[in-house]
Scaffold this motif. Structure first.
Motif, PDB file in Angstrom:
ATOM      1  N   GLN A 132       0.850  -1.191   0.000  1.00  0.00           N
ATOM      2  CA  GLN A 132       0.000   0.000   0.000  1.00  0.00           C
ATOM      3  C   GLN A 132       0.882   1.235   0.000  1.00  0.00           C
ATOM      4  O   GLN A 132       1.796   1.344   0.822  1.00  0.00           O
ATOM      5  CB  GLN A 132      -0.888   0.040   1.246  1.00  0.00           C
ATOM      6  N   GLY A 133       0.608   2.145  -0.911  1.00  0.00           N
ATOM      7  CA  GLY A 133       1.331   3.411  -0.927  1.00  0.00           C
ATOM      8  C   GLY A 133       2.836   3.262  -1.038  1.00  0.00           C
ATOM      9  O   GLY A 133       3.580   4.040  -0.448  1.00  0.00           O
ATOM     10  N   GLY A 134       3.293   2.257  -1.738  1.00  0.00           N
ATOM     11  CA  GLY A 134       4.722   2.069  -1.933  1.00  0.00           C
ATOM     12  C   GLY A 134       5.432   1.339  -0.809  1.00  0.00           C
ATOM     13  O   GLY A 134       6.646   1.194  -0.822  1.00  0.00           O
ATOM     14  N   ARG A 135       4.651   0.867   0.175  1.00  0.00           N
ATOM     15  CA  ARG A 135       5.248   0.145   1.309  1.00  0.00           C
ATOM     16  C   ARG A 135       4.566  -1.209   1.491  1.00  0.00           C
ATOM     17  O   ARG A 135       3.469  -1.450   1.002  1.00  0.00           O
ATOM     18  CB  ARG A 135       5.110   0.962   2.590  1.00  0.00           C
ATOM     19  N   ILE A 136       5.226  -2.056   2.269  1.00  0.00           N
ATOM     20  CA  ILE A 136       4.716  -3.392   2.539  1.00  0.00           C
ATOM     21  C   ILE A 136       3.771  -3.334   3.733  1.00  0.00           C
ATOM     22  O   ILE A 136       4.157  -2.893   4.821  1.00  0.00           O
ATOM     23  CB  ILE A 136       5.890  -4.357   2.822  1.00  0.00           C
ATOM     24  N   ALA A 137       2.527  -3.800   3.536  1.00  0.00           N
ATOM     25  CA  ALA A 137       1.513  -3.755   4.587  1.00  0.00           C
ATOM     26  C   ALA A 137       1.283  -5.122   5.236  1.00  0.00           C
ATOM     27  O   ALA A 137       0.753  -5.190   6.346  1.00  0.00           O
ATOM     28  CB  ALA A 137       0.198  -3.239   4.017  1.00  0.00           C
TER      29      ALA A 137
END
Length: 136
Positions: free
Chosen positions: A114-119
Motif C-alpha cells: 500500500q502506498g509504496g510500502r509493505i503492509a
C-alpha cells in the motif's frame, strides 16, 4: 503502484535483509504492518516487527539466495520464493539447542503493498525440515 514498483520495493526489502539492515527493512513497511510467520502468531505494527528483526539478528545469521519476486499488475500484491542459507546462533525457546548448525531451507513469502510500502508479510517454510537439519 505498478508491478515494477512493487517488485522494486520487495527487492529492496530482501536486499536489506541480506545486508543485515533491519532499519532498511523497517523503512519499507507500513506503520501498521501485519507480519505472519509460519507456525507462529501475528505481529501487528512496525514496533513488533522491529522486535522480531532484532531477535532474528541475534539467533540466526541468514542469507536468502535464488530469489524470485512476483507482483500483480497493479502492484498491490506480491510474492517471493527463495532458499534460506543460515546458521543457528542462539537457542530459540521451544526449539533445539543452537550450536552454530548450518541449514539450507526452501521458503517463500506473500505480501500486500500500500502506498509504496509493505503492509503484510506472510512467510512459509517447513519447520519440521528445519528442526531435522539443526538436530542432526
Amino acid at each position: 503502484m505498478s508491478r515494477s514498483d512493487a517488485e522494486t520495493t520487495l527487492a529492496a526489502y530482501y536486499a536489506a535483509f541480506n545486508a543485515g539492515d533491519p532499519a532498511g527493512m523497517l523503512a519499507l513497511v507500513t506503520d501498521d504492518v501485519e507480519h505472519r510467520v509460519n507456525e507462529g502468531g501475528i505481529r501487528h505494527g512496525r514496533a513488533k516487527f522491529a522486535e522480531f528483526c532484532a531477535h532474528m539478528g541475534v539467533s540466526y545469521r541468514e542469507e536468502l539466495r535464488d530469489l524470485v519476486i512476483f507482483a500483480n499488475d497493479d502492484g498491490t500484491r506480491g510474492a517471493a520464493e527463495f532458499t534460506v542459507h543460515g546458521e543457528y546462533l542462539q537457542t530459540d525457546p521451544g526449539l533445539p539447542e543452537a550450536r552454530g548448525q548450518r541449514y539450507v531451507l526452501p521458503a517463500g513469502a506473500f505480501f500486500d503493498l500500500q502506498g509504496g510500502r509493505i503492509a503484510r508479510i506472510t512467510t512459509f517454510y517447513n519447520l519440521s525440515d528445519w528442526v531435522a537439519m539443526v538436530s542432526a
